[in-house]
Design a protein around this motif. Structure first.
Motif, PDB file in Angstrom:
ATOM      1  N   CYS A 270       0.846  -1.187   0.000  1.00  0.00           N
ATOM      2  CA  CYS A 270       0.000   0.000   0.000  1.00  0.00           C
ATOM      3  C   CYS A 270       0.885   1.243   0.000  1.00  0.00           C
ATOM      4  CB  CYS A 270      -0.892  -0.008   1.244  1.00  0.00           C
ATOM      5  SG  CYS A 270      -2.418   0.938   1.087  1.00  0.00           S
ATOM      6  N   ASP A 271       0.318   2.359  -0.448  1.00  0.00           N
ATOM      7  CA  ASP A 271       1.079   3.604  -0.446  1.00  0.00           C
ATOM      8  C   ASP A 271       1.144   4.237   0.940  1.00  0.00           C
ATOM      9  OD1 ASP A 271       1.662   3.477  -3.155  1.00  0.00           O
ATOM     10  OD2 ASP A 271      -0.159   4.559  -3.726  1.00  0.00           O
ATOM     11  N   SER A 272       0.115   3.995   1.752  1.00  0.00           N
ATOM     12  CA  SER A 272       0.085   4.630   3.068  1.00  0.00           C
ATOM     13  C   SER A 272      -0.701   3.773   4.045  1.00  0.00           C
ATOM     14  CB  SER A 272      -0.556   6.024   2.989  1.00  0.00           C
ATOM     15  OG  SER A 272      -1.960   5.922   2.750  1.00  0.00           O
ATOM     16  N   TYR A 273      -0.458   4.012   5.331  1.00  0.00           N
ATOM     17  CA  TYR A 273      -1.179   3.307   6.389  1.00  0.00           C
ATOM     18  C   TYR A 273      -2.658   3.681   6.359  1.00  0.00           C
ATOM     19  CZ  TYR A 273      -2.156   1.601  11.146  1.00  0.00           C
ATOM     20  OH  TYR A 273      -2.662   0.940  12.244  1.00  0.00           O
ATOM     21  N   ARG A 274      -2.948   4.932   6.044  1.00  0.00           N
ATOM     22  CA  ARG A 274      -4.337   5.355   5.992  1.00  0.00           C
ATOM     23  C   ARG A 274      -5.099   4.599   4.902  1.00  0.00           C
ATOM     24  NH1 ARG A 274      -6.691  11.418   4.507  1.00  0.00           N
ATOM     25  NH2 ARG A 274      -8.899  10.884   4.807  1.00  0.00           N
ATOM     26  N   ASP A 275      -4.497   4.469   3.729  1.00  0.00           N
ATOM     27  CA  ASP A 275      -5.165   3.737   2.646  1.00  0.00           C
ATOM     28  C   ASP A 275      -5.406   2.282   3.045  1.00  0.00           C
ATOM     29  OD1 ASP A 275      -5.244   5.995   1.110  1.00  0.00           O
ATOM     30  OD2 ASP A 275      -3.595   5.416  -0.213  1.00  0.00           O
ATOM     31  N   LYS A 315       6.200  -0.761  -0.039  1.00  0.00           N
ATOM     32  CA  LYS A 315       5.757  -0.654   1.340  1.00  0.00           C
ATOM     33  C   LYS A 315       4.594  -1.608   1.573  1.00  0.00           C
ATOM     34  CE  LYS A 315       6.782   4.286   2.030  1.00  0.00           C
ATOM     35  NZ  LYS A 315       6.162   5.595   2.395  1.00  0.00           N
ATOM     36  N   ALA A 316       4.566  -2.228   2.742  1.00  0.00           N
ATOM     37  CA  ALA A 316       3.452  -3.105   3.114  1.00  0.00           C
ATOM     38  C   ALA A 316       3.029  -2.768   4.532  1.00  0.00           C
ATOM     39  CB  ALA A 316       3.853  -4.576   3.009  1.00  0.00           C
ATOM     40  N   PHE A 317       1.719  -2.664   4.741  1.00  0.00           N
ATOM     41  CA  PHE A 317       1.181  -2.255   6.041  1.00  0.00           C
ATOM     42  C   PHE A 317       0.341  -3.371   6.646  1.00  0.00           C
ATOM     43  CE2 PHE A 317       2.142   1.599   3.758  1.00  0.00           C
ATOM     44  CZ  PHE A 317       2.698   2.422   4.725  1.00  0.00           C
ATOM     45  N   LEU A 318       0.238  -3.350   7.959  1.00  0.00           N
ATOM     46  CA  LEU A 318      -0.526  -4.354   8.681  1.00  0.00           C
ATOM     47  C   LEU A 318      -0.800  -3.828  10.081  1.00  0.00           C
ATOM     48  CD1 LEU A 318       1.837  -6.924  10.281  1.00  0.00           C
ATOM     49  CD2 LEU A 318       2.740  -5.313   8.608  1.00  0.00           C
TER      50      LEU A 318
END
Length: 451
Positions: A270-275, A315-318
């Motif tokens: 993802c591009d951002s944590y918010r997304d 980037k990868a968010f979780l």
């Protein structure tokens, strides 16, 4: 519980102490940190052959190291009190439990122990030089750079990067566990960890607003909980020493969980944590798409797809739970409302199975906007995975402590699992939520043809 570790100096190699049958990690006192320590690097080898007793190795004596197998180097970081890392033994044991390999602990506590952080930082390249001498000997005995795996914690991540740069990026893999930020933020690639330092570089960022590095450093960079405050860590100084180091160390414990727990910590590019929190980046979990990347030891399962199909740095968010095994289970909650007026607020959803086990997700990171006949898809994260859901409850809240209480009129609610898309999707129709009042209901299977 594993014991510890082994000896080699920076300038002149130190011979093993014949009286020390099981070498251990150097333990120093806070007094040593105050007066300072000179650099001395010790290498200690563990294999399945000597699982509980380390063997001293150096560039003239490889000991039981089998050059035909993978070799993992564990490199710690700054040690302001001189103590041994509490996680070191568990990490050795975990690595050997998942694969028959060589595990080499790089003990540079004499050098890392100082209250002056910049002194420890200035010694990182010298530690890398010692490691290159050792790896050169391994290569001379028939080892392959493809089989070299470096796991660096904090300053240790940059040490791993310096070693990789000496081999022009041909090391098999580097994992950076919250690479150190102070004195490295904003530095050019040659002065820090960089994706060019190994064939595959994966990084876990868990303290980007304090001790860790903020920007991407690898082929894939994982940002648990956005890389900021980690669940379960103290949020005020009253938490004592844990307030300063808990977020920073969480990267290590997340990596450990990937070795020892029956729980896969899934991340979403993802591009951002918010997304990510808004559910805009979960396509990798959809059937017919690529699988989602896995944080930790098995991150390299995604290597080939990543290098072939994604930008050089991803980037990868979780999100994670506050304690091990840390994994969260992702669902979409799709809501269509029929209010005449727009409603804005948060949703709390609780699931219960037939045995009475419950799990809850509060979706309140930002207000959701509910409009008549428009579907809102909310990403819910639960710390338990309930196979058969017997009951669901919903709470709607606007967050207002004064003023009128609102109703949210739901035309249809649908719950669907991202990790298990084969499971039946659960629905409920014609539901009215009174603000701040929990509404419990039994769901039914959604029809095959969705409206």
């Amino acid at each position: 519980m594993l014991s510890f570790y082994v000896f080699i100096s920076l300038v002149s190699l130190v011979r093993p102490d014949p009286d020390e049958t099981c070498p251990s990690f150097t333990r120093l006192s806070f007094h040593s940190a105050v007066v300072g320590t000179g650099l001395n690097v010790k290498l200690m080898l563990y294999t399945r052959r000597n699982l509980t007793c380390a063997q001293t190795v150096n560039s003239t004596a490889l000991g039981h190291l089998n050059v035909t197998k993978k070799t993992a180097f564990i490199v710690h970081g700054f040690r302001p009190t001189g103590s041994a890392p509490v996680w070191m033994g568990d990490l050795v044991e975990g690595l050997l439990s998942v694969e028959d390999m060589n595990v080499v602990i790089v003990d540079w506590n004499r050098g890392a122990t100082t209250v002056m952080y910049h002194y420890a930082s200035s010694r990182t390249r010298k530690v890398a030089t010692v490691l290159k001498e050792f790896i050169d000997r391994m290569l001379a005995e028939g080892a392959s750079l493809d089989d070299i795996y470096m796991i660096g914690v904090s300053l240790g991540a940059h040490i791993a990067g310096f070693v990789g740069a000496m081999y022009e990026g041909q090391l098999g893999r580097i994992t950076g566990l919250d690479p150190a930020g102070p004195l490295f933020n904003g530095r050019p690639p040659q002065d820090r960890l960089d994706p060019g330092d190994a064939q595959f570089v994966d990084v876990i960022h868990s303290d980007i607003d304090a001790l860790g590095y903020k920007e991407p450093l690898g082929h894939i960079d994982f940002y648990p909980n956005g890389g900021l405050d980690q669940p379960g860590c103290p949020q005020t100084i009253f938490g004592g020493l844990q307030y300063f180091k808990c977020d920073h160390q969480r990267s290590v414990y997340l990596y450990l969980a990937s070795l020892r727990e029956n729980c896969t910590v899934t991340a979403y590019p993802c591009d951002s944590y918010r997304d990510y929190r808004n559910g805009q980046c979960v396509s990798c979990g959809v059937p017919q798409k690529e699988s989602c990347p896995i944080l930790g030891y098995y991150a390299d399962d995604w290597k080939d797809y990543l290098l072939e199909n994604h930008p050089p740095m991803t980037k990868a968010f979780l999100d994670t739970a506050e304690k091990k095994p840390f994994c969260m289970h992702h669902y979409f909650v799709d809501i269509i409302t029929w209010n005449k007026s727009v409603r804005r607020g948060s949703i709390t959803i609780r699931l219960r199975d037939g045995a009475g086990s419950t799990t809850e997700s509060k979706i309140d990171h930002e207000p959701a906007t509910f409009q008549k006949y428009h579907q809102v898809s909310l990403l819910a994260r639960f710390n338990q995975d309930l196979d058969k859901i017997a009951a669901i409850s919903l709470v709607f809240s606007t967050g207002s402590v004064v003023g009128p209480k609102y109703k949210l009129r739901i035309l249809r609610m649908k719950l669907r699992s991202l990790a298990h898309p084969e499971r039946p999707q659960l629905c409920r129709y014609d539901l009215v939520l009174m603000e701040n009042v929990e509404t419990v209901f039994q769901p039914i299977s959604c029809p095959k043809l969705q409206m």
